[in-house]
Design an enzyme around this catalytic site. Structure first.
Site, PDB file in Angstrom:
ATOM      1  N   LYS A 164       0.869  -1.188   0.000  1.00  0.00           N
ATOM      2  CA  LYS A 164       0.000   0.000   0.000  1.00  0.00           C
ATOM      3  C   LYS A 164       0.901   1.232   0.000  1.00  0.00           C
ATOM      4  O   LYS A 164       1.815   1.329   0.816  1.00  0.00           O
ATOM      5  CB  LYS A 164      -0.899  -0.017   1.240  1.00  0.00           C
ATOM      6  CG  LYS A 164      -1.798   1.196   1.353  1.00  0.00           C
ATOM      7  CD  LYS A 164      -2.885   0.989   2.411  1.00  0.00           C
ATOM      8  CE  LYS A 164      -3.836   2.166   2.479  1.00  0.00           C
ATOM      9  NZ  LYS A 164      -3.456   3.150   3.486  1.00  0.00           N
ATOM     10  N   HIS A 188      -2.583   7.974   1.220  1.00  0.00           N
ATOM     11  CA  HIS A 188      -2.933   7.876   2.642  1.00  0.00           C
ATOM     12  C   HIS A 188      -3.413   9.227   3.182  1.00  0.00           C
ATOM     13  O   HIS A 188      -2.789   9.804   4.075  1.00  0.00           O
ATOM     14  CB  HIS A 188      -1.702   7.384   3.420  1.00  0.00           C
ATOM     15  CG  HIS A 188      -1.992   6.741   4.736  1.00  0.00           C
ATOM     16  ND1 HIS A 188      -1.483   5.535   5.098  1.00  0.00           N
ATOM     17  CD2 HIS A 188      -2.719   7.144   5.805  1.00  0.00           C
ATOM     18  CE1 HIS A 188      -1.852   5.213   6.315  1.00  0.00           C
ATOM     19  NE2 HIS A 188      -2.626   6.180   6.772  1.00  0.00           N
ATOM     20  N   ASP A 218      -7.192   3.549  -3.998  1.00  0.00           N
ATOM     21  CA  ASP A 218      -7.541   3.952  -2.625  1.00  0.00           C
ATOM     22  C   ASP A 218      -7.521   5.480  -2.533  1.00  0.00           C
ATOM     23  O   ASP A 218      -6.654   6.138  -3.091  1.00  0.00           O
ATOM     24  CB  ASP A 218      -6.487   3.358  -1.675  1.00  0.00           C
ATOM     25  CG  ASP A 218      -6.596   3.854  -0.245  1.00  0.00           C
ATOM     26  OD1 ASP A 218      -7.235   3.154   0.565  1.00  0.00           O
ATOM     27  OD2 ASP A 218      -6.028   4.906   0.076  1.00  0.00           O
ATOM     28  N   GLY A 219      -8.485   6.015  -1.806  1.00  0.00           N
ATOM     29  CA  GLY A 219      -8.468   7.444  -1.521  1.00  0.00           C
ATOM     30  C   GLY A 219      -9.544   8.196  -2.270  1.00  0.00           C
ATOM     31  O   GLY A 219      -9.556   8.229  -3.506  1.00  0.00           O
ATOM     32  N   GLY A 220     -10.476   8.762  -1.516  1.00  0.00           N
ATOM     33  CA  GLY A 220     -11.461   9.653  -2.114  1.00  0.00           C
ATOM     34  C   GLY A 220     -12.563   8.963  -2.902  1.00  0.00           C
ATOM     35  O   GLY A 220     -13.275   9.622  -3.659  1.00  0.00           O
TER      36      GLY A 220
HETATM   37  C1  LIG Z   1      -9.454   6.737  10.899  1.00  0.00           C
HETATM   38  C2  LIG Z   1      -8.483   6.244   9.873  1.00  0.00           C
HETATM   39  C3  LIG Z   1      -7.559   5.276  10.224  1.00  0.00           C
HETATM   40  C4  LIG Z   1      -6.653   4.796   9.269  1.00  0.00           C
HETATM   41  N1  LIG Z   1      -5.760   3.832   9.636  1.00  0.00           N
HETATM   42  C5  LIG Z   1      -4.947   3.289   8.687  1.00  0.00           C
HETATM   43  C6  LIG Z   1      -4.068   2.226   9.015  1.00  0.00           C
HETATM   44  O1  LIG Z   1      -3.969   1.803  10.164  1.00  0.00           O
HETATM   45  N2  LIG Z   1      -3.328   1.690   8.023  1.00  0.00           N
HETATM   46  C7  LIG Z   1      -3.396   2.137   6.738  1.00  0.00           C
HETATM   47  O2  LIG Z   1      -2.725   1.611   5.855  1.00  0.00           O
HETATM   48  N3  LIG Z   1      -4.203   3.171   6.408  1.00  0.00           N
HETATM   49  C8  LIG Z   1      -4.982   3.742   7.341  1.00  0.00           C
HETATM   50  N4  LIG Z   1      -5.830   4.758   6.988  1.00  0.00           N
HETATM   51  C9  LIG Z   1      -5.821   5.259   5.599  1.00  0.00           C
HETATM   52  C10 LIG Z   1      -6.883   4.556   4.749  1.00  0.00           C
HETATM   53  O3  LIG Z   1      -6.599   3.196   4.570  1.00  0.00           O
HETATM   54  C11 LIG Z   1      -6.972   5.202   3.350  1.00  0.00           C
HETATM   55  O4  LIG Z   1      -5.722   5.089   2.708  1.00  0.00           O
HETATM   56  C12 LIG Z   1      -7.362   6.659   3.392  1.00  0.00           C
HETATM   57  O5  LIG Z   1      -8.326   6.925   4.378  1.00  0.00           O
HETATM   58  C13 LIG Z   1      -7.875   7.146   2.041  1.00  0.00           C
HETATM   59  O6  LIG Z   1      -9.068   6.509   1.675  1.00  0.00           O
HETATM   60  P1  LIG Z   1     -10.514   7.208   1.867  1.00  0.00           P
HETATM   61  O7  LIG Z   1     -10.444   8.540   1.179  1.00  0.00           O
HETATM   62  O8  LIG Z   1     -11.466   6.259   1.228  1.00  0.00           O
HETATM   63  O9  LIG Z   1     -10.722   7.356   3.340  1.00  0.00           O
HETATM   64  C14 LIG Z   1      -6.691   5.287   7.943  1.00  0.00           C
HETATM   65  C15 LIG Z   1      -7.630   6.269   7.608  1.00  0.00           C
HETATM   66  C16 LIG Z   1      -8.512   6.757   8.548  1.00  0.00           C
HETATM   67  C17 LIG Z   1      -9.507   7.799   8.133  1.00  0.00           C
END
Ligand SMILES: Cc1cc2nc3c(=O)[nH]c(=O)nc-3n(C[C@H](O)[C@H](O)[C@H](O)COP(=O)(O)O)c2cc1C
Length: 296
Positions: A164, A188, A218-220
């Site tokens: 990742k 991330h 991943d993301g958004g």
């Molecule tokens: C509350 C929270 C906790 C997260 N914890 C992790 C984690 O432990 N490991 C990881 O690889 N990414 C973590 N992420 C990142 C998410 O996996 C992802 O990459 C990021 O939120 C973007 O995706 P989204 O826009 O769909 O939220 C975390 C994100 C959030 C919001």
């Protein structure tokens, strides 16, 4: 995360996503099928939960399982992983790049022994945002893994290993050569400022690796319409993270299930309107991208 700062990659990615338009090819379209085959398993949809942490991940997994979606989970110990796995969901455990190798190996072993689908590592979380020092996450020291260390982790398990945080063709090829099964294309939540959005660079990465690697965007991803754009541009699957947190908080597993099903309905709506009968027939030429960015 860095909404006040210039170069907020979350905002940049959102604006880019909304700039992509979709061409209608609805004449003679047939009902779409979103059956998704991934790592030897069959799912109802190409959505998976993002690698989240510090939440009720067992309920998240329960909801995803009910919706027929794959689950990824982030930081957390083996006890939490056990609770998530005991829901019967198909789980990808994303392990942090801990400085202490024992932390990594114990999670790999636990995942393998307790029936996880795959493991991975969020290499994008090793260094700080504002300097080149290794970061400390929730009091735990991280370390940017060397290529040799990454290869060692990949070879330490029979499980497929996803990296990742790879977000370029060059990194994708490195990961493939190290033996990774796939990538979660991610910055991330803007850990890198001014990052090229995953959905922008997807076609270049897909072209570089062909079918050698599974690519998860991943993301958004907030809706099935966003997911369609990522899938049309070469992703095998997409994750949803923040977009599932409200439903989880409000309605637990049921909320997660409903949110995933709603997103999959939106994906199906976009598929039928573009004459896309199944996930194997995604066609990037339905996407119209504004002219502008060039690879320097
Ligand atoms: C509350 C929270 C906790 C997260 N914890 C992790 C984690 O432990 N490991 C990881 O690889 N990414 C973590 N992420 C990142 C998410 O996996 C992802 O990459 C990021 O939120 C973007 O995706 P989204 O826009 O769909 O939220 C975390 C994100 C959030 C919001």
């Amino acid at each position: 995360m860095f909404s006040e700062a210039r170069g907020d990659s979350v905002q940049i990615a959102r604006e880019y996503m909304d700039s992509l338009l979709v061409e209608s090819r609805v004449v003679g379209a047939v009902k779409p099928d979103t059956t998704f085959r991934f790592l030897g398993e069959t799912f109802s949809m190409p959505f998976m939960t993002a690698a989240l942490s510090h939440l009720d991940l067992a309920s998240m997994a329960e909801g995803a399982k009910e919706a027929g979606a794959c689950v990824s989970i982030g930081m957390g110990g083996n006890e939490e992983m056990g609770k998530v796995l005991s829901t019967g969901a198909k789980v990808i455990k994303i392990i942090k790049p801990y400085a202490d190798e024992k932390e990594i190996m114990s999670r790999i072993e636990y995942a393998e022994e307790h029936g996880a689908l795959a493991v991975g590592m969020d290499v994008e979380h090793a260094v700080n945002v504002e300097d080149a020092e290794d970061s400390v996450v929730m009091g735990l020291q991280m370390k940017q893994p060397t290529l040799e260390e990454l290869e060692k982790y990949i070879r330490a398990t029979k499980l497929p290993f996803l990296i990742k945080g790879a977000l370029s063709a060059a990194d994708a090829l490195r990961c493939r050569d190290l033996g990774a099964a796939g990538l979660v294309l991610s910055h991330h939540n803007g850990l890198m400022r001014y990052a090229v959005p995953p959905v922008m660079i997807l076609p270049e990465i897909r072209k570089a690796v062909g079918s050698d690697l599974l690519l998860v965007a991943d993301g958004g991803i907030e809706t099935g319409f966003d997911a369609f754009k990522a899938l049309a541009r070469g992703a095998d699957a997409v994750t949803m993270g923040k977009a599932l947190m409200g439903p989880l908080k409000d309605k637990g597993a049921e909320g997660v299930k409903e949110a995933l099903q709603k997103a999959n309905g939106q994906l199906q709506a976009m598929m039928i309107r573009t004459g896309t009968k199944n996930l194997k027939h995604m066609d990037p030429s339905v996407i119209w991208e504004p002219a502008g960015y060039r690879h320097g």
